[in-house]
Design a protein around this motif. Structure first.
Motif, PDB file in Angstrom:
ATOM      1  N   ALA A   1      11.538  44.517 -16.307  1.00 23.25           N
ATOM      2  CA  ALA A   1      12.383  43.464 -16.513  1.00 23.25           C
ATOM      3  C   ALA A   1      13.616  43.785 -15.012  1.00 23.25           C
ATOM      4  O   ALA A   1      13.574  43.073 -14.210  1.00 23.25           O
ATOM      5  N   LEU A   2      13.259  44.974 -14.243  1.00 26.33           N
ATOM      6  CA  LEU A   2      14.188  45.018 -13.182  1.00 26.33           C
ATOM      7  C   LEU A   2      15.578  44.803 -13.181  1.00 26.33           C
ATOM      8  O   LEU A   2      15.417  44.772 -11.334  1.00 26.33           O
ATOM      9  N   THR A   3      15.873  43.870 -14.040  1.00 25.82           N
ATOM     10  CA  THR A   3      17.754  43.675 -13.628  1.00 25.82           C
ATOM     11  C   THR A   3      17.907  44.117 -15.150  1.00 25.82           C
ATOM     12  O   THR A   3      17.259  43.872 -16.670  1.00 25.82           O
ATOM     13  N   VAL A   4      19.463  45.032 -15.492  1.00 19.08           N
ATOM     14  CA  VAL A   4      20.164  44.427 -16.642  1.00 19.08           C
ATOM     15  C   VAL A   4      19.428  43.295 -18.225  1.00 19.08           C
ATOM     16  O   VAL A   4      19.578  41.787 -17.683  1.00 19.08           O
ATOM     17  N   GLY A   5      19.116  43.440 -18.896  1.00 13.43           N
ATOM     18  CA  GLY A   5      18.527  42.758 -20.059  1.00 13.43           C
ATOM     19  C   GLY A   5      20.052  42.397 -20.644  1.00 13.43           C
ATOM     20  O   GLY A   5      20.462  41.012 -20.845  1.00 13.43           O
ATOM     21  N   MET A   6      21.100  43.063 -20.803  1.00 16.00           N
ATOM     22  CA  MET A   6      22.227  42.453 -21.622  1.00 16.00           C
ATOM     23  C   MET A   6      23.384  43.936 -21.431  1.00 16.00           C
ATOM     24  O   MET A   6      22.611  44.317 -21.890  1.00 16.00           O
ATOM     25  N   GLN A   7      24.687  43.550 -20.968  1.00 20.65           N
ATOM     26  CA  GLN A   7      25.360  44.588 -20.808  1.00 20.65           C
ATOM     27  C   GLN A   7      27.098  43.994 -21.857  1.00 20.65           C
ATOM     28  O   GLN A   7      27.258  42.691 -21.124  1.00 20.65           O
ATOM     29  N   ARG A   8      27.153  44.552 -22.277  1.00 17.34           N
ATOM     30  CA  ARG A   8      28.119  44.024 -23.238  1.00 17.34           C
ATOM     31  C   ARG A   8      29.303  44.682 -23.898  1.00 17.34           C
ATOM     32  O   ARG A   8      28.604  46.484 -24.929  1.00 17.34           O
ATOM     33  N   ARG A   9      30.265  44.471 -23.525  1.00 17.13           N
ATOM     34  CA  ARG A   9      31.301  45.394 -24.555  1.00 17.13           C
ATOM     35  C   ARG A   9      32.564  44.904 -25.044  1.00 17.13           C
ATOM     36  O   ARG A   9      32.298  43.955 -25.615  1.00 17.13           O
ATOM     37  N   ILE A  10      31.647  45.728 -26.762  1.00 19.12           N
ATOM     38  CA  ILE A  10      31.901  45.118 -28.182  1.00 19.12           C
ATOM     39  C   ILE A  10      33.347  45.086 -28.916  1.00 19.12           C
ATOM     40  O   ILE A  10      33.267  46.953 -28.927  1.00 19.12           O
ATOM     41  N   ASP A  11      34.447  44.600 -28.844  1.00 19.59           N
ATOM     42  CA  ASP A  11      35.749  45.242 -29.392  1.00 19.59           C
ATOM     43  C   ASP A  11      35.241  45.015 -30.977  1.00 19.59           C
ATOM     44  O   ASP A  11      34.165  44.735 -31.520  1.00 19.59           O
ATOM     45  N   GLU A  12      36.676  45.427 -31.688  1.00 19.64           N
ATOM     46  CA  GLU A  12      36.924  45.471 -33.113  1.00 19.64           C
ATOM     47  C   GLU A  12      37.150  44.456 -33.836  1.00 19.64           C
ATOM     48  O   GLU A  12      35.989  44.232 -35.053  1.00 19.64           O
TER      49      GLU A  12
END
Lengths: 245, 245
Positions: free
Chosen positions: B203-214
């Protein structure tokens, strides 16, 4: 390395230990870490040991000889309750620390030993203690009905999720074997064969004591069954439905 | 404490870190441990850090400024392949060790830092490295397609049993979350929120970046679902049919 796990259930006690002792990865031996004192009709006291083998063997030798507690010399066959049995073992540890501690320190070797002690004496309920190198100790409770020695982390997640005082001793045996299997798989310093002891509340005699080797069909069924069950549980858990670019 | 886990799958990379930093149990803070360098169409490089926060922050600052490698000053946006990216990070670690190591030692503080680096540059395959405090590093392989930082033991049994290069990235996300969940449950020094990065091969690009909280519903479903699934797996596994007196 060592892994020992003990469960204090309403129906009795389950104690399981590995048998591997190593001084470095190239000096490996099998030493039993499970020691049982039994006077049928009066008491069963079982101990599992971890840490420096010279220390724990000295503790066992002292306990055999007799250790002074409150002005009287006692062994595990003469103490009147489990709390005093734990104190006796703690006192023995302190004696070994007094005699061997300074020399170990000169050689840069820590005084490392920990002992799980469980059993029943007379009409008292079964109890389960963990005795530390300093001779102090804690007791397993209904909130946390298990104790572990040594390499405890790999086998803890399943205990955290499943261990309850209300499990039957048979389920307790299954749980201890699963916890051990996870540890065996991840740490080569923990090794077969295993020593298992089961004690039923009120029996005042050992319910089962068994050495389990790698050909044991029950253990193999647990080992294979659990690996398969984990893979199925993983497959069956819904996969996150996030959109991934 | 820290727990980070990364998977190198045929379909891409999954990287998951907690965010807890603590100096003693009474001084706890949230610091992101996931750092991403992205030039869409050219490269994605993601890093997760563990160890002394002052050390890893210095490494990140040096990498931003540029570090000399083979006579030329480079950043992660200029190195020509992932192997050289890992060498660049190792070189930065050595520079920090040179400048801060002696003072840390005077205060009895170990030089403790470890970094997982994964990504893809141009037409090279995606790669995943673990860089140690000494600046040396290893690469994940098909035999062991995962790397872990920090408190790795609680979350390792499930990786040992399930992690394979052929898992889809979605399954990889599920596996990383299960492994993290077991760790969160057993070590209070590892804490929410989590940082997740998914990268798809090519992909040469981020597929997913996510902050996961409770409160994250997907994470809660994994957390509850996995606890339930383990209990069911335990119940379903045949209980040993030994005769216990």
């Amino acid at each position: 390395m060592t892994y020992c796990v003990a469960l204090a259930l309403a129906g009795g006690l389950v104690m399981l230990s590995d048998t591997r002792t190593n001084a470095g990865v190239d000096r490996i031996a099998t030493f039993g870490k499970l020691f049982v004192t039994e006077r049928p009709g009066d008491r069963v006291i079982a101990m599992m040991t971890s840490g420096n083998l010279a220390v724990t063997q000295s503790v066992m030798a002292l306990l055999e000889e007799g250790v002074e507690l409150d002005g009287e010399v006692h062994t595990l066959t003469t103490v009147e309750n489990l709390f005093r049995a734990a104190r006796l073992v703690g006192t023995a540890l302190r004696q070994v620390h007094k005699s061997d501690g300074p020399a170990l320190e000169e050689h840069g070797i820590g005084f490392d030993a920990s002992i799980v002690l469980g059993g029943q004496i007379g009409t008292e309920r079964p109890r389960l203690f963990q005795i530390y190198a300093a001779g102090n100790f804690i007791e397993a409770t209904a909130d946390t009905p298990f104790l572990q020695l040594g390499e405890h982390k790999y086998g803890k997640p399943i205990l955290d999720r499943v261990a309850r005082r209300e499990l039957s001793v048979e389920e307790g045996v299954k749980l201890a074997l699963i916890s051990m299997d996870s540890t065996l798989r991840s740490n080569l310093g923990v090794g077969m064969p295993l020593d298992l002891l089961v004690y039923r509340t009120g029996a005042l005699t050992v319910g089962m004591q068994r050495r389990i080797d790698e050909h044991d069909t029950v253990f193999r069924a647990i080992h294979n069954g659990w690996s398969g069950a984990l893979r199925v549980a993983f497959q069956d858990l819904p996969t996150p439905d996030w959109t991934i670019g």
